[in-house]
Enzyme design. Structure first.
Site, mmCIF file in Angstrom:
data_model
loop_
_atom_site.group_PDB
_atom_site.id
_atom_site.type_symbol
_atom_site.label_atom_id
_atom_site.label_comp_id
_atom_site.label_asym_id
_atom_site.label_seq_id
_atom_site.Cartn_x
_atom_site.Cartn_y
_atom_site.Cartn_z
ATOM 1 N N ASP A 118 89.422 46.496 -109.153
ATOM 2 C CA ASP A 118 88.181 47.064 -109.687
ATOM 3 C C ASP A 118 87.926 46.726 -111.148
ATOM 4 O O ASP A 118 86.822 46.951 -111.649
ATOM 5 C CB ASP A 118 88.194 48.588 -109.531
ATOM 6 C CG ASP A 118 89.147 49.254 -110.524
ATOM 7 O OD1 ASP A 118 90.289 48.769 -110.667
ATOM 8 O OD2 ASP A 118 88.746 50.235 -111.169
ATOM 9 N N ASP A 164 95.442 46.144 -106.631
ATOM 10 C CA ASP A 164 95.621 46.628 -107.996
ATOM 11 C C ASP A 164 95.884 48.123 -107.859
ATOM 12 O O ASP A 164 95.464 48.739 -106.878
ATOM 13 C CB ASP A 164 94.341 46.359 -108.800
ATOM 14 C CG ASP A 164 94.357 47.072 -110.131
ATOM 15 O OD1 ASP A 164 95.300 46.849 -110.901
ATOM 16 O OD2 ASP A 164 93.436 47.865 -110.383
ATOM 17 N N ASP A 185 90.834 42.044 -113.099
ATOM 18 C CA ASP A 185 91.087 41.667 -111.705
ATOM 19 C C ASP A 185 90.217 40.493 -111.251
ATOM 20 O O ASP A 185 90.446 39.936 -110.180
ATOM 21 C CB ASP A 185 90.823 42.865 -110.774
ATOM 22 C CG ASP A 185 91.813 43.994 -110.989
ATOM 23 O OD1 ASP A 185 92.975 43.689 -111.303
ATOM 24 O OD2 ASP A 185 91.423 45.165 -110.859
#
Length: 621
Positions: free
Chosen positions: A514, A322, A518
């Site tokens: 995080d 990410d 996600d």
């Protein structure tokens, strides 16, 4: 390191057995003793050293657990004494117990090392209630209450500082030796140690959900999730032990019947065979290697929830990231101001005034920048947000539009040669275009180095982000990422992760994130890694590995630790199997005696355990 009471008792028994066995051996060589006396005097050191092994074998047989190391050692040593090998029978039991003591000490050291490292759960908290300081157990403190943390005390519960400044030692949580300065508004994680000043904090989580409690729970539960190598050894021992017992019976009974040799010769060889066959080197050292690797990772602020995830991580071929909060800081700031036909101050004043009513991080970064350069932001009226485009407002009777290119087009301005890059806020005042302000989310200090090292290790890197194409690709190019997917929703991230997993010919796929969004893809990847210090609870819960200091370089450390641990595991497996195979064959044909068998069992176990302990001593980068 001190021994436990149980280990001390075993050591005393071993010393007593050594003395008794030495006296017996001297007496039997000097004096001509009858067979009955020899049996009695050698049974004494045998019983002192191994009475518990014999009792465990009998008890396990009663529970249906016949084929274990206790059974093998009991049959082999008693059998040796029956056929007249008195000193060998007593010595084998003695050395077996020496090996057991050594393994017990090594295992205790491994567990104690992790326990000391994770000794972060505070015993009490000082809560401020009704103008009184009350010392209570942290579980009795409710969310939103005030707690006082004095110098030298551990932070008992996750909280936010509302009074005072200090430095916190977070080494037990993050592996970072540098203290972290905190002041009003700073987050304090439970398990940190207050170093320099008294602070008052407002709790943000109940004790059971605080960082220290979660870390301890993760480490304590890690051993329950076995790696494939551990499961294989468990299954292998269940099949292997009955097979070698059957082989020993064949050697002792069938071979002399076929060859016509003396039974005593082949019974002796069969007993050697049984001593060698004990699988304790594998059964003990392999799980200990994984436990050591998990402990070594914890020393560096990396929490691995089980040996199975460590094994999978060691075979990683693709790492998916990410972007925001993982590779970048997640803190927007002005990176470029491009006025058109006006001064920079006028552009920033108009932009900050228009964005002053918004809570969006980009808007807040503009307001913050205006304050940093000394501008006073004037009040606006008729403020209106336009979904997906920007904002409109009135300043001193003039209409201000601040937003993206779609908002400019809506106002009749086509930006054919838009020179902005990434995320930009375009400003129009009273129908006149004033220029744009570029906003960037800066990469973390070690993001570029992490991507570079992953490439050197032959690992492909991918970014999945909900950001626009220009922003995502600009960060990907800056960091040197192999592939960037942009403008993604959470479900799109899962779909692309599944495509990457299915297209990978070899190796595992890791996802690093995080945020709450996600969590689905963290669960779907072969291994999910969460940034723990600032990561969401949902991401940490869904992840298989948690990096407590939020540094991407933790991924490199985790991969190196997992690969080192797996090397140690397979070294132990192959070393034990090869040595045992050689001595099994040579014992069966009479080349080696029971002393070689003792080395193949106890010696191999000690060497394997020593090797396993190397996993705990991981080196910091």
């Amino acid at each position: 390191m001190g021994l436990t009471r149980k280990q001390k008792r075993m050591l005393i028994r071993i010393i007593a057995s050594v003395v008794l066995l030495a006296v017996d051996m001297v007496a039997s060589h000097i004096l001509s003793l009858p067979k009955a006396v020899l049996i009695v005097i050698y049974l004494i050191p045998f019983a002192v050293a191994g009475y518990d092994v014999v009792w465990k074998a009998i008890r396990n047989i009663g529970h249906g657990q016949v084929f274990d190391e206790n059974f093998l050692m009991t049959i082999a040593t008693i059998g040796a004494m029956i056929i007249g090998e008195y000193s060998e029978g007593a010595a084998v039991m003695l050395f077996y117990q020496v090996g057991e003591l050594f393994q017990s000490i090594a295992t205790a050291r491994s567990r104690r090392s992790v326990a000391e490292l994770m000794d972060i759960r505070p015993d009490s908290a000082v809560v401020l209630r009704d103008n009184k300081r009350l010392q209570v157990h942290p579980s009795e403190v409710e969310v939103g209450e005030l707690i006082e943390i004095r110098v030298g005390e551990k932070v008992p519960i996750d909280a936010v500082v509302i009074e005072g400044v200090s430095s916190l030692d977070t080494a037990a949580l993050t592996g970072e030796s540098m203290p972290r300065d905190v002041g009003v508004g700073s987050e304090t994680l439970s398990g940190s140690v207050n170093l320099s000043g008294n602070i008052v904090c407002r709790t943000t989580k109940p004790f059971g959900e605080s960082t220290a409690s979660k870390i301890l729970e993760l480490v304590e539960n890690a051993s329950s999730k076995k790696a494939r190598a551990e499961s294989f050894i468990t299954r292998f021992a269940r099949i292997y032990t009955p097979c070698v017992v059957a082989a020993a019976v064949l050697v002792a009974v069938i071979v002399p019947l076929v060859t016509g040799d003396e039974f005593i010769k082949w019974i002796t060889r069969a007993l050697n065979f049984l001593v060698v066959s004990c699988p304790c080197a594998l059964v003990i050292s392999v799980p200990m290697s994984f436990f050591g690797g998990i402990g070594g990772a914890s020393r560096q602020g990396i929490l691995i929830k089980g040996g199975n995830y460590m094994e999978t991580l060691s075979k990683v071929s693709t790492v998916i990231f990410d972007k925001t909060g993982t590779l970048t800081k997640g803190e927007f700031e002005v990176s470029r101001v491009n006025p058109v036909g006006c001064s920079e101050r006028e552009l920033i004043e108009s932009a900050a005034a228009a964005e002053s009513g918004s809570n969006h991080p980009i808007a807040q970064s503009l307001v913050r920048y205006a304050g940093d350069i000394g501008l006073t932001i004037p009040d606006v009226s008729e403020y209106r947000e336009i979904a997906g485009k920007g904002v409109e407002c009135t300043l001193l009777g003039e209409k201000i539009c601040a937003g993206n290119t779609r908002l400019m087009e809506q106002e009749g301005l086509a930006l054919d040669n838009d020179k902005s890059h990434g995320t930009s806020v375009h400003i129009m005042r009273n129908g006149k275009y004033l220029g744009f302000v570029e906003i960037s989310d800066k990469p973390k200090e070690d993001s570029s180095r992490t991507i570079s090292k992953l490439g050197q290790m032959g690992i492909r890197t991918v970014i999945l982000t909900g950001d626009g194409k220009e922003t995502g690709e600009a960060v990907g190019k800056l960091l040197g990422v192999d592939r960037v997917y942009t403008e993604l929703l959470p479900e799109n991230k899962v779909e692309i992760t599944e495509q990457i997993i299915s297209s990978s010919e070899k190796g595992s796929t890791v996802f690093v994130g995080d945020g709450i969004n996600d969590a689905p893809v963290l669960s779907r990847a072969d291994v999910g890694i969460a940034m723990g210090a600032a990561g969401s609870d949902a991401a940490i819960e869904a992840a298989d590995i948690v990096i407590m200091d939020d540094k991407p370089s933790g991924i490199i450390k985790a991969i190196k630790i997992s690969r080192k641990t797996l090397r140690i595991v397979y070294q132990n497996i192959w070393f034990a199997l090869i040595v045992k195979a050689v001595v099994l064959v040579t014992s069966a044909v009479g080349v080696t005696n029971m002393w070689a068998a003792v080395f193949a069992d106890v010696g191999v176990a000690i060497i394997a355990v020593l090797n396993a302990m190397r996993a705990l001593g991981t080196q910091k980068d």
